[in-house]
Design an enzyme around this catalytic site. Structure first.
Site, mmCIF file in Angstrom:
data_model
loop_
_atom_site.group_PDB
_atom_site.id
_atom_site.type_symbol
_atom_site.label_atom_id
_atom_site.label_comp_id
_atom_site.label_asym_id
_atom_site.label_seq_id
_atom_site.Cartn_x
_atom_site.Cartn_y
_atom_site.Cartn_z
ATOM 1 N N ASN A 18 0.836 -1.215 0.000
ATOM 2 C CA ASN A 18 0.000 0.000 0.000
ATOM 3 C C ASN A 18 0.867 1.260 0.000
ATOM 4 O OD1 ASN A 18 -3.047 -0.478 0.077
ATOM 5 N ND2 ASN A 18 -2.261 -2.029 1.479
ATOM 6 N N MET A 95 0.168 -2.539 11.954
ATOM 7 C CA MET A 95 -0.492 -3.598 12.719
ATOM 8 C C MET A 95 -0.521 -3.340 14.221
ATOM 9 S SD MET A 95 -1.629 -5.409 10.406
ATOM 10 C CE MET A 95 -1.400 -5.941 8.726
ATOM 11 N N ASN A 112 -6.793 5.202 7.571
ATOM 12 C CA ASN A 112 -6.361 3.801 7.584
ATOM 13 C C ASN A 112 -7.027 3.055 6.439
ATOM 14 O OD1 ASN A 112 -5.333 1.254 8.702
ATOM 15 N ND2 ASN A 112 -7.446 0.856 9.352
ATOM 16 N N HIS A 114 -8.394 -0.632 5.397
ATOM 17 C CA HIS A 114 -8.771 -1.913 6.014
ATOM 18 C C HIS A 114 -9.295 -2.843 4.918
ATOM 19 C CE1 HIS A 114 -9.961 -4.668 9.145
ATOM 20 N NE2 HIS A 114 -11.072 -4.857 8.461
ATOM 21 N N ALA A 184 -8.943 -3.076 -5.069
ATOM 22 C CA ALA A 184 -9.556 -2.088 -4.172
ATOM 23 C C ALA A 184 -8.522 -1.253 -3.405
ATOM 24 C CB ALA A 184 -10.510 -2.785 -3.202
ATOM 25 N N GLU A 185 -7.723 -1.890 -2.543
ATOM 26 C CA GLU A 185 -6.839 -1.104 -1.660
ATOM 27 C C GLU A 185 -5.900 -0.176 -2.421
ATOM 28 O OE1 GLU A 185 -4.997 -3.125 1.694
ATOM 29 O OE2 GLU A 185 -6.194 -4.882 1.263
HETATM 30 C C1 GAR Z 1 -3.285 -4.767 3.766
HETATM 31 O O1 GAR Z 1 -4.179 -5.706 3.229
HETATM 32 C C2 GAR Z 1 -3.999 -3.833 4.716
HETATM 33 O O2 GAR Z 1 -5.296 -3.482 4.304
HETATM 34 C C3 GAR Z 1 -4.048 -4.670 5.946
HETATM 35 O O3 GAR Z 1 -2.792 -5.309 6.001
HETATM 36 C C4 GAR Z 1 -2.270 -5.446 4.678
HETATM 37 C C5 GAR Z 1 -0.915 -4.787 4.615
HETATM 38 O O4 GAR Z 1 -0.283 -5.004 3.397
HETATM 39 N N1 GAR Z 1 -4.320 -3.877 7.111
HETATM 40 C C6 GAR Z 1 -5.042 -4.301 8.144
HETATM 41 O O5 GAR Z 1 -5.503 -5.407 8.218
HETATM 42 C C7 GAR Z 1 -5.254 -3.257 9.239
HETATM 43 N N2 GAR Z 1 -6.325 -3.644 10.107
HETATM 44 P P1 GAR Z 1 0.909 -4.087 2.887
HETATM 45 O O6 GAR Z 1 1.946 -4.022 4.003
HETATM 46 O O7 GAR Z 1 1.441 -4.833 1.680
HETATM 47 O O8 GAR Z 1 0.344 -2.733 2.534
#
Ligand code: GAR
Length: 206
Positions: A18, A95, A112, A114, A184-185
């Site tokens: 992200n 986290m 944030n 999620h 999505a993200e």
């Molecule tokens: C992502 O899927 C994010 O949405 C999730 O952890 C992953 C991190 O990936 N976050 C949560 O669950 C927060 N409650 P990344 O380090 O590759 O961005």
């Protein structure tokens, strides 16, 4: 004269895809109202730190394990945010749940991402792959991602953007996680960063 940009800190703990989506969106002109000037990782071995380094962004690790309390951990992060004059804090795979002391300092200045459609599969205990495991266990046919403001309730702040993603026959938590990230993200997080950065600079004095 070029317009002021919102100064953004991205808080991470892991792979940092992200964070990468935000870095790429700044390069491609999707994010123009803000600039990532700091990356903070709660995990010193997170690959996200390497991504920051490659992009030439100052990065620091504040190891939660090495802090004797949540207050000490958060105090170190606040000191960095102040040093860098941060306007917007983006939690991108961070986290650790932040205390009310911390969130109360930055109302509507922390967002944030999620990996579900809040209010499903969110709150304490729902993070990373666990969210997708829970969605598959429940049997939902549609899931997705949410970007929201962070307040004292875990995953409970006002929703900024959401995007739905279909669950497919034969999905594993890993497959679903990857699809939710890609469709999505990695799209709504940069879009929300631009939206909120634009709002911040439009409110700030020249
Ligand atoms: C992502 O899927 C994010 O949405 C999730 O952890 C992953 C991190 O990936 N976050 C949560 O669950 C927060 N409650 P990344 O380090 O590759 O961005």
């Amino acid at each position: 004269m070029s317009k002021r940009k919102a100064r953004i800190a991205v808080l991470v703990s892991g792979g940092g895809t992200n964070l990468q989506a935000i870095i790429d969106a700044a390069s491609s002109g999707i994010i123009v109202s803000g600039e990532v000037v700091l990356v903070v990782s709660s995990n010193p071995s997170a690959f996200a730190l390497e991504r920051a380094k490659r992009a030439g962004i100052p990065a620091a690790a504040v190891s939660k394990k090495e802090c004797s309390s949540q207050a000490e951990f958060e105090g170190k992060i606040v000191a960095l945010l102040e040093e860098y004059g941060i306007d917007l804090i983006v939690l991108a795979g961070f986290m650790s749940i932040l205390s009310e002391d911390f969130t109360g300092k930055y109302p509507r200045r922390i967002i944030n991402v999620h990996p579900s459609l809040i209010p499903s599969f969110c709150g304490e205990g729902f993070y990373g792959l666990r969210v997708h495991e829970a969605a598959l266990r429940y049997g939902v046919k549609v899931t997705g991602a949410t970007v929201h403001f962070v307040n004292e309730i875990p995953d409970g702040g006002e929703i900024i953007m959401q995007k739905a993603v279909s669950v497919r026959e034969g999905d594993t938590p890993e497959k679903l996680q990857r699809r939710v990230m890609r469709l999505a993200e990695w799209k709504i997080l940069p879009a929300a960063v631009e939206k909120i950065s634009k709002e911040i600079i439009s409110k700030s004095k020249p």
